[in-house]
Design an enzyme around this catalytic site. Structure first.
Site, PDB file in Angstrom:
ATOM      1  N   SER A  76      14.440   2.425  13.344  1.00  0.00           N
ATOM      2  CA  SER A  76      15.387   2.297  12.248  1.00  0.00           C
ATOM      3  C   SER A  76      14.936   3.226  11.132  1.00  0.00           C
ATOM      4  CB  SER A  76      15.392   0.844  11.745  1.00  0.00           C
ATOM      5  OG  SER A  76      15.997   0.713  10.478  1.00  0.00           O
ATOM      6  N   TYR A 133      12.483  -7.582   8.997  1.00  0.00           N
ATOM      7  CA  TYR A 133      13.116  -6.568   9.839  1.00  0.00           C
ATOM      8  C   TYR A 133      12.405  -5.224   9.662  1.00  0.00           C
ATOM      9  CZ  TYR A 133      16.772  -3.562  11.800  1.00  0.00           C
ATOM     10  OH  TYR A 133      17.459  -2.649  12.551  1.00  0.00           O
TER      11      TYR A 133
END
Length: 303
Positions: A145, A159
């Site tokens: 990400s 996350y």
């Protein structure tokens, strides 16, 4: 690192029932690659497999919970048994949950780590040794990400931590594998997917099914099209890139982090004579040398 052309190859994509995973599967198929579509939802996997087959390649659907190693091992067994060889693994399955760090439920944190980090680790364990033994050009692409690259968005602490871990796994892996097995990490920003609703498939041990996050949905709906991300990902794999990035604005985050880290070294740990003695490689070399001197050759050992 050399790239690998995907045409006429066999790829396994986890989390391929929707979002970026589905887009990866369809992009691979459009380029002439056979695809194993793995997802925690067998129904979604079957639907994508039907789409893949319309491109004139083989699509195989199977249900896999990447947080369970036995599932991923079974996925590898099935893929090799069906196709005879596998050339590419896209460790793509991932989940998302927004929460302030100090208020995050431990079950939520465990769920994120079990899928986002554990899933990648399980994929590496099940597929990397087979790629090495197979001896043919192969490639592993782990979906990280923008958070892997130092984008510290508030309410995304766990996350972000999981995606930092994916970068660490990938960076070490590329140094441990032989040259014929390439490694990439895909680092997209916000993508228009249903990641906001990832907890629809959460197991009871991690708190059970959730209701998603409407605010996150509205945010994700504004993101880059998953097909664009997939095109960039496949192009990066074929070039042999390690970092595959998609959102130009992340460049500034990376630059700011780099400046801050270098400034800390300038202030706190500037170079001094003899500092290289603490480099891990040189320390390891000294250890090897000391051990070789401490143990006489076999011929000199007393009987």
């Amino acid at each position: 690192m050399a790239g690998i052309t995907v045409r006429d190859k066999v790829a396994v994509v986890t989390g391929a029932g929707s979002g970026v995973g589905r887009a990866l599967a369809l992009t691979l198929a459009a380029r002439g690659c056979h695809v194993v579509i793995s997802d925690i939802s067998e129904q979604d996997a079957q639907a994508v497999a039907a789409e893949v087959s319309r491109h004139g390649v083989r699509g195989l659907a199977t249900m896999t919970d990447v947080s369970r190693y036995e599932d991923v091992e079974r996925l590898a067994d099935l893929s090799w048994a069906t196709f005879g060889q596998v050339d590419l693994l896209f460790n793509n399955a991932g989940v998302f949950l927004a929460s302030a760090l100090a208020k995050t439920n431990p079950q939520d944190a465990a769920w994120l780590f079990s899928v986002n980090v554990g899933g990648v680790f399980n994929g590496i364990r099940a597929f990397a040794p087979r790629f090495v033994a197979q001896g043919l050009p192969a490639h592993i692409c782990n979906t990280g990400s923008e958070h892997s690259l130092c984008v510290p968005n508030m309410l995304n602490g766990i996350y972000t931590a999981t995606k930092h871990a994916v970068l660490a796994l990938s960076d070490v892996l590329r140094r441990e594998l032989p040259p014929h097995v390439g490694v990439s990490i895909l680092c997209p920003g916000v993508v228009a997917t249903n990641l906001w609703d990832a907890d629809r498939n959460r197991h009871d041990q991690f708190g059970g099914r959730g209701e998603g996050n409407v605010t996150a949905k509205l945010f994700h709906d504004l993101g880059m099209d998953a097909a664009d991300v997939a095109e960039r990902a496949i192009a990066g794999v074929e070039r042999g890139d390690f970092y595959i990035v998609t959102h130009p604005h992340d460049r500034q985050y990376v630059a700011d982090r780099g400046k801050e880290v270098l400034a800390a070294f300038d202030t706190q740990a500037p170079w001094f004579d003899g500092a290289d003695q603490y480099e891990p490689e040189k320390m390891a070399a000294r250890l090897r040398l000391s051990r070789s001197k401490a143990v006489p050759p076999v011929s000199d050992q007393p009987e």
